[in-house]
Design a protein around this motif. Sequence first.
Motif, PDB file in Angstrom:
ATOM      1  N   LEU A 122      -2.274   6.459  -6.647  1.00  0.00           N
ATOM      2  CA  LEU A 122      -0.981   6.852  -7.205  1.00  0.00           C
ATOM      3  C   LEU A 122      -1.080   8.196  -7.920  1.00  0.00           C
ATOM      4  O   LEU A 122      -0.181   9.033  -7.812  1.00  0.00           O
ATOM      5  CB  LEU A 122      -0.464   5.772  -8.158  1.00  0.00           C
ATOM      6  CG  LEU A 122      -0.093   4.427  -7.521  1.00  0.00           C
ATOM      7  CD1 LEU A 122       0.225   3.393  -8.602  1.00  0.00           C
ATOM      8  CD2 LEU A 122       1.077   4.578  -6.567  1.00  0.00           C
ATOM      9  N   ASP A 123      -2.179   8.397  -8.650  1.00  0.00           N
ATOM     10  CA  ASP A 123      -2.393   9.677  -9.342  1.00  0.00           C
ATOM     11  C   ASP A 123      -2.503  10.830  -8.357  1.00  0.00           C
ATOM     12  O   ASP A 123      -1.902  11.888  -8.536  1.00  0.00           O
ATOM     13  CB  ASP A 123      -3.676   9.631 -10.186  1.00  0.00           C
ATOM     14  CG  ASP A 123      -3.517   8.827 -11.466  1.00  0.00           C
ATOM     15  OD1 ASP A 123      -2.370   8.614 -11.905  1.00  0.00           O
ATOM     16  OD2 ASP A 123      -4.550   8.404 -12.022  1.00  0.00           O
ATOM     17  N   VAL A 131       5.250   7.634   1.117  1.00  0.00           N
ATOM     18  CA  VAL A 131       5.069   6.202   0.890  1.00  0.00           C
ATOM     19  C   VAL A 131       3.590   5.845   0.867  1.00  0.00           C
ATOM     20  O   VAL A 131       2.830   6.255   1.746  1.00  0.00           O
ATOM     21  CB  VAL A 131       5.766   5.369   1.995  1.00  0.00           C
ATOM     22  CG1 VAL A 131       5.578   3.876   1.742  1.00  0.00           C
ATOM     23  CG2 VAL A 131       7.248   5.714   2.079  1.00  0.00           C
ATOM     24  N   LEU A 132       3.202   5.084  -0.156  1.00  0.00           N
ATOM     25  CA  LEU A 132       1.864   4.489  -0.203  1.00  0.00           C
ATOM     26  C   LEU A 132       1.976   3.081   0.351  1.00  0.00           C
ATOM     27  O   LEU A 132       2.682   2.243  -0.206  1.00  0.00           O
ATOM     28  CB  LEU A 132       1.334   4.443  -1.641  1.00  0.00           C
ATOM     29  CG  LEU A 132       0.046   3.628  -1.853  1.00  0.00           C
ATOM     30  CD1 LEU A 132      -1.134   4.261  -1.124  1.00  0.00           C
ATOM     31  CD2 LEU A 132      -0.263   3.466  -3.331  1.00  0.00           C
ATOM     32  N   GLY A 133       1.292   2.827   1.475  1.00  0.00           N
ATOM     33  CA  GLY A 133       1.236   1.488   2.028  1.00  0.00           C
ATOM     34  C   GLY A 133       0.026   0.768   1.488  1.00  0.00           C
ATOM     35  O   GLY A 133      -1.052   1.361   1.371  1.00  0.00           O
ATOM     36  N   PRO A 147       3.293   8.967  -4.713  1.00  0.00           N
ATOM     37  CA  PRO A 147       4.292   8.517  -3.734  1.00  0.00           C
ATOM     38  C   PRO A 147       5.634   8.214  -4.381  1.00  0.00           C
ATOM     39  O   PRO A 147       5.718   7.916  -5.569  1.00  0.00           O
ATOM     40  CB  PRO A 147       3.656   7.239  -3.169  1.00  0.00           C
ATOM     41  CG  PRO A 147       2.813   6.726  -4.293  1.00  0.00           C
ATOM     42  CD  PRO A 147       2.262   7.960  -4.965  1.00  0.00           C
ATOM     43  N   GLU A 148       6.680   8.303  -3.562  1.00  0.00           N
ATOM     44  CA  GLU A 148       8.024   7.964  -4.028  1.00  0.00           C
ATOM     45  C   GLU A 148       8.293   6.472  -3.903  1.00  0.00           C
ATOM     46  O   GLU A 148       9.155   5.925  -4.589  1.00  0.00           O
ATOM     47  CB  GLU A 148       9.065   8.727  -3.212  1.00  0.00           C
ATOM     48  CG  GLU A 148       8.926  10.235  -3.312  1.00  0.00           C
ATOM     49  CD  GLU A 148       9.707  10.915  -2.206  1.00  0.00           C
ATOM     50  OE1 GLU A 148      10.946  10.992  -2.335  1.00  0.00           O
ATOM     51  OE2 GLU A 148       9.084  11.346  -1.226  1.00  0.00           O
ATOM     52  N   TYR A 149       7.580   5.833  -2.980  1.00  0.00           N
ATOM     53  CA  TYR A 149       7.731   4.393  -2.743  1.00  0.00           C
ATOM     54  C   TYR A 149       6.357   3.782  -2.503  1.00  0.00           C
ATOM     55  O   TYR A 149       5.443   4.464  -2.048  1.00  0.00           O
ATOM     56  CB  TYR A 149       8.598   4.110  -1.505  1.00  0.00           C
ATOM     57  CG  TYR A 149      10.005   4.625  -1.615  1.00  0.00           C
ATOM     58  CD1 TYR A 149      11.021   3.842  -2.150  1.00  0.00           C
ATOM     59  CD2 TYR A 149      10.317   5.915  -1.191  1.00  0.00           C
ATOM     60  CE1 TYR A 149      12.315   4.327  -2.260  1.00  0.00           C
ATOM     61  CE2 TYR A 149      11.603   6.414  -1.300  1.00  0.00           C
ATOM     62  CZ  TYR A 149      12.599   5.613  -1.830  1.00  0.00           C
ATOM     63  OH  TYR A 149      13.874   6.104  -1.946  1.00  0.00           O
ATOM     64  N   VAL A 150       6.265   2.487  -2.792  1.00  0.00           N
ATOM     65  CA  VAL A 150       5.065   1.727  -2.446  1.00  0.00           C
ATOM     66  C   VAL A 150       5.512   0.573  -1.553  1.00  0.00           C
ATOM     67  O   VAL A 150       6.426  -0.170  -1.909  1.00  0.00           O
ATOM     68  CB  VAL A 150       4.344   1.199  -3.703  1.00  0.00           C
ATOM     69  CG1 VAL A 150       3.200   0.262  -3.323  1.00  0.00           C
ATOM     70  CG2 VAL A 150       3.810   2.364  -4.538  1.00  0.00           C
TER      71      VAL A 150
END
Length: 198
Positions: free
Chosen positions: A57-58, A3-5, A62-65
Amino acid sequence: MRVLGVDPGLTRCGVGVVEGVAGRPLTMLGVGVVRTPADAELGLRLVAVEQGIEQWLDEYEPEYVAVERVFSQHNVRTVMGTAQASAVAMLCAARRGIPVALHTPSEVKAAVTGSGRADKAQVGAMVTRLLRLAAPPKPADAADALALAICHIWRAPAQNRLQQAAARTAPARTAAQNRLQRAAAAHASHPAPKGRTA
């Protein structure tokens, strides 16, 4: 789950990537801040935020943000900038087909510290402990981004179960609504006979 927070902001947009599953130790893969100069034109600042998030993102795929849900009762000007940065983050994710989750500050604080009223220092301390870091991430925006990612990892299983339950009951709910509509239509086309008058 990776996950990217994103802790949205125009001057400092916190970003952090956490990997793991609920109930197991989590791992921080990266943390940082996308900065823009306060004296730059708004459009250029938003482009800079977009480019920064695209790089994350690159690099981390991540699968989710997870993005902080923006709201405030006080400083409208600050909220506008935060909301614009938030929209940029959501746009970047949507363009790649990455699901976006919005979490309120109190949800994040409660998930990470156990209290929805925790202060930034408490959030930073718990993020440090949960991710087994040597020191709290600086600035606080970076720690908040990690907290968002942690919150999503922990909350996602419960949210998924709720969505699956809603999906399972949707056909029955639709069928019941259709029966009610048909009954109402039948009643409207065949009104009850009027009573006789003396």
